[in-house]
Write a protein that holds these residues in place. Structure first.
Motif, PDB file in Angstrom:
ATOM      1  N   SER A 251      29.188  34.861  39.068  1.00  0.00           N
ATOM      2  CA  SER A 251      28.889  33.463  38.737  1.00  0.00           C
ATOM      3  C   SER A 251      28.684  33.200  37.250  1.00  0.00           C
ATOM      4  CB  SER A 251      27.647  33.003  39.509  1.00  0.00           C
ATOM      5  OG  SER A 251      27.863  33.073  40.899  1.00  0.00           O
ATOM      6  N   ALA A 252      28.065  34.143  36.548  1.00  0.00           N
ATOM      7  CA  ALA A 252      27.752  33.910  35.130  1.00  0.00           C
ATOM      8  C   ALA A 252      29.001  33.685  34.292  1.00  0.00           C
ATOM      9  CB  ALA A 252      26.942  35.070  34.563  1.00  0.00           C
TER      10      ALA A 252
ATOM     11  N   GLY B 230      25.212  41.840  41.072  1.00  0.00           N
ATOM     12  CA  GLY B 230      24.201  41.073  41.784  1.00  0.00           C
ATOM     13  C   GLY B 230      23.318  40.266  40.873  1.00  0.00           C
ATOM     14  N   ASN B 231      23.663  38.987  40.685  1.00  0.00           N
ATOM     15  CA  ASN B 231      22.849  38.050  39.901  1.00  0.00           C
ATOM     16  C   ASN B 231      22.635  38.537  38.466  1.00  0.00           C
ATOM     17  OD1 ASN B 231      21.594  35.604  39.684  1.00  0.00           O
ATOM     18  ND2 ASN B 231      19.738  36.195  40.771  1.00  0.00           N
ATOM     19  N   ILE B 232      23.701  39.052  37.874  1.00  0.00           N
ATOM     20  CA  ILE B 232      23.644  39.538  36.499  1.00  0.00           C
ATOM     21  C   ILE B 232      24.122  38.449  35.550  1.00  0.00           C
ATOM     22  CG2 ILE B 232      24.522  41.288  34.885  1.00  0.00           C
ATOM     23  CD1 ILE B 232      24.870  43.151  37.290  1.00  0.00           C
TER      24      ILE B 232
ATOM     25  N   SER C  24      36.797  35.089  42.450  1.00  0.00           N
ATOM     26  CA  SER C  24      37.401  34.452  43.618  1.00  0.00           C
ATOM     27  C   SER C  24      37.606  32.994  43.263  1.00  0.00           C
ATOM     28  CB  SER C  24      36.509  34.572  44.855  1.00  0.00           C
ATOM     29  OG  SER C  24      35.417  33.681  44.779  1.00  0.00           O
ATOM     30  N   GLU C  25      38.499  32.353  43.973  1.00  0.00           N
ATOM     31  CA  GLU C  25      38.744  30.938  43.700  1.00  0.00           C
ATOM     32  C   GLU C  25      37.492  30.113  43.968  1.00  0.00           C
ATOM     33  OE1 GLU C  25      42.527  28.051  44.163  1.00  0.00           O
ATOM     34  OE2 GLU C  25      41.929  29.076  46.004  1.00  0.00           O
ATOM     35  N   LYS C  26      36.781  30.434  45.033  1.00  0.00           N
ATOM     36  CA  LYS C  26      35.571  29.692  45.398  1.00  0.00           C
ATOM     37  C   LYS C  26      34.519  29.760  44.305  1.00  0.00           C
ATOM     38  CE  LYS C  26      31.917  29.498  48.897  1.00  0.00           C
ATOM     39  NZ  LYS C  26      31.376  30.124  50.140  1.00  0.00           N
ATOM     40  N   ASP C  27      34.325  30.932  43.718  1.00  0.00           N
ATOM     41  CA  ASP C  27      33.283  31.102  42.704  1.00  0.00           C
ATOM     42  C   ASP C  27      33.597  30.385  41.399  1.00  0.00           C
ATOM     43  OD1 ASP C  27      31.449  32.669  44.187  1.00  0.00           O
ATOM     44  OD2 ASP C  27      32.727  34.421  43.930  1.00  0.00           O
ATOM     45  N   CYS C  28      34.833  29.938  41.247  1.00  0.00           N
ATOM     46  CA  CYS C  28      35.210  29.210  40.024  1.00  0.00           C
ATOM     47  C   CYS C  28      34.908  27.708  40.123  1.00  0.00           C
ATOM     48  CB  CYS C  28      36.681  29.446  39.709  1.00  0.00           C
ATOM     49  SG  CYS C  28      37.037  31.159  39.234  1.00  0.00           S
TER      50      CYS C  28
END
Length: 212
Positions: A191-192, A169-171, A16-20
């Motif tokens: 996120s990673a 999930g948090n990988i 997503s744009e936000k996660d970048c």
């Protein structure tokens, strides 16, 4: 342990744009592909349909360029408009059993999020092409989930179904190999990769860790 069915995508980017975190999400997507991402899902929350469609069209140009499947999260009308490879839905979205009866989704990939073991016995699970096990570990990027499965929960699901399992999930690099060992066919990363300073390097390192 039940024998797993074939799923050719090991590294699954959910973007997503936000996660970048301010980076151009299209550049992040392209860099991740160069690093080894096999399939991409566009997941945009709290945005207009018009904005989602604009992003989906732009992202599909990149995924088409590299022959990478593009999955649309939740928005079945956008998936159909852009001719996506498939769709991923959860418990509060249009059910796989309904989607599969629609002409566009008849032969498209449908992913379905599993939050309760009881879902494994449902017609929606039977109809889906893969199951999203969500979340393996709790994460700030997805707060509307019920069960934190952990490695034991993932192994339990693996013992009960032959469906391809996509863990999310948090990988990250440090737990990637353990999650595959516990029974996942693929890792869905947010996120990673999206938040990494070098998305291509992050994708490459995780991919290299799970294909050994």
């Amino acid at each position: 342990m039940i024998k797993k069915t074939s799923f050719p995508y090991q590294l699954y980017l959910v973007i997503s744009e936000k996660d970048c975190l301010g980076k151009d999400f299209l550049k992040v997507a392209e860099q991740s592909i160069l690093g080894g991402v096999d399939i991409i899902q566009l997941r945009e929350k709290n945005t207009s349909t018009e904005d989602f469609l604009r992003k989906a069209i732009a992202l599909k140009e990149i995924t088409d360029k590299y022959n990478i499947p593009l999955i649309i999260n939740d928005h079945f009308e956008i998936a159909e408009k852009i001719g996506s490879f498939g769709i991923h839905v959860g418990n509060n979205d249009k059910a796989p059993s309904i989607l599969r009866n629609e002409l566009f989704f008849k032969d498209k990939m449908i992913g379905y999020s599993i939050e309760y073991l009881s879902q494994l016995e449902s017609v929606n699970t039977e109809i889906s092409d893969y199951l999203g096990i969500s979340p393996i570990f709790s994460t700030d990027t997805k707060k509307d989930t019920v069960t934190e499965w952990g490695l034991e929960g993932l192994s339990k699901i693996r013992s009960l179904t032959d469906k391809p399992l996509v863990a999310i999930g948090n990988i990250n690099f440090s737990n990637a190999a353990a999650i595959i060992k516990a029974g996942a066919d693929a890792l869905a990363i947010v996120s990673a990769i999206c938040s990494a300073e070098n998305p291509e390097k992050a994708a490459y390192e995780i991919k290299n860790e799970i294909v050994k």
